[in-house]
Design a protein around this motif. Structure first.
Motif, short mmCIF file in Angstrom:
data_model
loop_
_atom_site.label_atom_id
_atom_site.label_comp_id
_atom_site.label_asym_id
_atom_site.label_seq_id
_atom_site.Cartn_x
_atom_site.Cartn_y
_atom_site.Cartn_z
N VAL A 142 25.87 5.77 26.95
CA VAL A 142 24.72 5.75 26.06
C VAL A 142 23.57 6.49 26.73
O VAL A 142 23.29 6.28 27.91
CB VAL A 142 24.29 4.29 25.72
N THR A 143 22.89 7.34 25.96
CA THR A 143 21.74 8.07 26.49
C THR A 143 20.64 7.08 26.84
O THR A 143 20.60 5.95 26.34
CB THR A 143 21.21 9.10 25.49
N GLN A 144 19.73 7.50 27.67
CA GLN A 144 18.64 6.63 28.12
C GLN A 144 17.70 6.26 26.99
O GLN A 144 17.12 5.20 26.98
CB GLN A 144 17.87 7.26 29.27
N LYS A 145 17.52 7.16 26.03
CA LYS A 145 16.63 6.88 24.90
C LYS A 145 17.37 7.17 23.61
O LYS A 145 17.22 8.23 23.03
CB LYS A 145 15.36 7.72 24.99
N PRO A 146 18.21 6.22 23.14
CA PRO A 146 18.91 6.45 21.88
C PRO A 146 17.93 6.70 20.76
O PRO A 146 16.87 6.08 20.71
CB PRO A 146 19.69 5.15 21.65
N PRO A 193 21.40 1.48 27.13
CA PRO A 193 21.36 2.79 27.78
C PRO A 193 22.04 2.77 29.14
O PRO A 193 21.88 1.84 29.92
CB PRO A 193 19.85 3.06 27.91
#
Length: 78
Positions: A72-76, A28
């Motif tokens: 990348v998003t913090q919570k894939p 992330p």
């Protein structure tokens, strides 16, 4: 990396990048390969690499900062 099966190339590359995000290769907050980098790594066309990025965004796996890249998003999502 060789893309040899019958699925569309964008789908194959999308699955590879998704797997890298989920296995922590791209944690992330890290930048994912740019359109040009995808073109070079996978020998795909610009439009194909753009489609990969669009789908990653649609899946909620990455977000794009204009002029900075895609991250990348913090919570894939699993």
């Amino acid at each position: 990396m060789e893309l040899a099966d019958n699925r569309p190339r964008w789908r194959q590359v999308h699955e590879i990048i998704t797997a890298r995000i989920k296995d922590g290769t791209y944690p992330p907050g890290t930048r994912v390969p740019s359109v040009v980098q995808l073109q070079n790594e996978f020998s795909i066309a610009n439009v194909t690499a753009q489609k990969v990025h669009r789908q990653l965004r649609a899946d909620g796996l990455v977000y794009t900062e204009p002029g900075m890249g895609s991250f990348v998003t913090q919570k894939p999502q699993a």
